[in-house]
Design a protein around this motif. Structure first.
Motif, short mmCIF file in Angstrom:
data_model
loop_
_atom_site.label_atom_id
_atom_site.label_comp_id
_atom_site.label_asym_id
_atom_site.label_seq_id
_atom_site.Cartn_x
_atom_site.Cartn_y
_atom_site.Cartn_z
N ASP A 6 12.60 32.98 17.18
CA ASP A 6 11.89 34.11 16.56
C ASP A 6 12.10 34.13 15.04
N VAL A 7 13.33 33.88 14.61
CA VAL A 7 13.62 33.89 13.18
C VAL A 7 12.90 32.74 12.48
N ALA A 8 12.93 31.57 13.08
CA ALA A 8 12.23 30.41 12.50
C ALA A 8 10.73 30.67 12.42
N GLU A 9 10.18 31.31 13.45
CA GLU A 9 8.75 31.62 13.44
C GLU A 9 8.41 32.61 12.33
N LEU A 10 9.27 33.61 12.13
CA LEU A 10 9.05 34.59 11.06
C LEU A 10 9.02 33.91 9.70
N VAL A 11 9.98 33.04 9.44
CA VAL A 11 10.05 32.38 8.14
C VAL A 11 8.86 31.44 7.95
N THR A 12 8.42 30.80 9.01
CA THR A 12 7.22 29.97 8.94
C THR A 12 6.01 30.80 8.54
N ILE B 288 20.19 29.00 10.65
CA ILE B 288 19.91 28.42 9.34
C ILE B 288 19.28 27.04 9.49
N ALA B 289 19.84 26.22 10.32
CA ALA B 289 19.31 24.87 10.53
C ALA B 289 17.89 24.91 11.08
N ALA B 290 17.64 25.83 12.01
CA ALA B 290 16.30 25.95 12.61
C ALA B 290 15.28 26.41 11.58
N VAL B 291 15.66 27.35 10.76
CA VAL B 291 14.75 27.84 9.72
C VAL B 291 14.41 26.73 8.74
N LYS B 292 15.41 25.95 8.34
CA LYS B 292 15.15 24.88 7.38
C LYS B 292 14.29 23.77 7.98
N ARG B 293 14.43 23.54 9.27
CA ARG B 293 13.54 22.57 9.93
C ARG B 293 12.10 23.08 9.97
N ALA B 294 11.96 24.38 10.23
CA ALA B 294 10.63 24.96 10.37
C ALA B 294 9.93 25.16 9.03
N ALA B 295 10.69 25.52 7.99
CA ALA B 295 10.09 25.80 6.68
C ALA B 295 11.00 25.25 5.59
N PRO B 296 11.04 23.92 5.45
CA PRO B 296 11.99 23.31 4.52
C PRO B 296 11.76 23.69 3.05
N GLN B 297 10.52 24.10 2.73
CA GLN B 297 10.21 24.43 1.34
C GLN B 297 10.72 25.80 0.92
N VAL B 298 11.09 26.64 1.88
CA VAL B 298 11.54 27.99 1.58
C VAL B 298 13.02 27.97 1.18
N PHE B 299 13.34 28.64 0.07
CA PHE B 299 14.73 28.73 -0.40
C PHE B 299 15.46 29.72 0.50
N LEU B 300 16.41 29.20 1.27
CA LEU B 300 17.16 30.04 2.20
C LEU B 300 18.47 30.47 1.55
N ASN B 301 18.54 31.75 1.21
CA ASN B 301 19.74 32.32 0.62
C ASN B 301 20.55 32.94 1.76
#
Length: 254
Positions: free
Chosen positions: A87-93, A124-137
């Motif tokens: 769900d979190v990865a989908e949101l960031v995407t 964190i790892a899932a979010v970066k895989r899904a949206a690598p261009q987004v700066f994850l703070n």
């Protein structure tokens, strides 16, 4: 200059936090090169309490309009509004598809505990895989909730960076030695919360902090100015104090 590059300038990036389009646009007009959002402001504007995990739709709606601004925008998504990694990865995407440049993702929970470290690094790892261009703070609340814990802060900062976080945010950290320890522990930009009299810009610059956020302060100052102006019209006391975080939470608490 893109959002990642703004964290590697000669001086710390000052990131003011907006709560609606007008506040964001005004900050851009004032010359700020990037804008963040404040979860307290977003929640309170919707009549909800902060950090309750129920402002996903309001956060997305604000992100969509702020994406019209001609500067990078980073969005505070609290803990991701879900405990499910997907769900979190989908949101960031979805945020990335709107043109959002960054997110804040925190490990603090509404009950005052921290998310398990292995869960947080998995997110964190899932979010970066899904949206690598987004700066994850990656925010850790080891100094924000209860007694400050430097050892746990360093452990989480290292783990978050290894999981792919682009930066680490430690709200509540103020001491030189603690800040230097985090800077040494994780080879990613460090974000510190501006706290009047405790984390002044010149000192953060000297220490090597990469980003200084205003958090909910601008929103709370706006509430102060609103009440002061209204009372002034009525001939009342024109010197009202700014509400605290807790004061705002009480204003909107059911």
């Amino acid at each position: 200059m893109n959002f990642h590059e703004l964290h590697h300038g000669d001086r710390p990036l000052v990131l003011p936090n907006a709560w609606d389009f007008a506040s964001g646009a005004a900050l851009v007009k004032a010359g700020f090169p990037a804008i963040g959002t404040t979860s307290l402001g977003v929640a309170a504007a919707a009549g909800k309490t902060d950090a309750a995990g129920d402002t996903r739709e309001e956060t997305l709606a604000l992100a969509r309009v702020l994406s019209r601004l001609p500067v990078p925008v980073t969005v505070d998504i609290e803990g991701g509004f879900s405990t499910r990694v997907a769900d979190v990865a989908e949101l960031v995407t979805e945020l990335a598809s709107c043109g959002i440049a960054g997110i804040n993702l925190e490990d603090g929970r509404s009950d005052g505990t921290l998310a398990p470290l292995d869960h947080q690094t998995t997110v964190i790892a899932a979010v970066k895989r899904a949206a690598p261009q987004v700066f994850l703070n990656a925010r850790t609340d080891t100094f924000w909730l209860g007694d400050p814990d430097r050892d746990e802060t360093l452990r989480r900062a290292r783990a978050f960076a290894e999981a792919g976080a682009d930066g680490v945010f430690v709200p509540g950290i103020v001491d030189d030695a603690d800040i230097r320890a985090v800077l040494d522990a994780a080879d990613v930009p460090l974000n510190v919360l501006f706290m009047p009299g405790k984390t002044e810009y010149s000192r953060m610059d000297r220490l090597g902090v990469h980003r200084l956020s205003t958090g909910s302060q601008l929103f709370r100052k706006a509430l102060q100015a609103t009440v002061t102006a209204a009372l002034g019209v009525a001939g009342g006391d024109g010197d009202q104090p700014a509400p605290s975080y807790g004061d705002v939470q009480e204003l909107v608490r059911p």
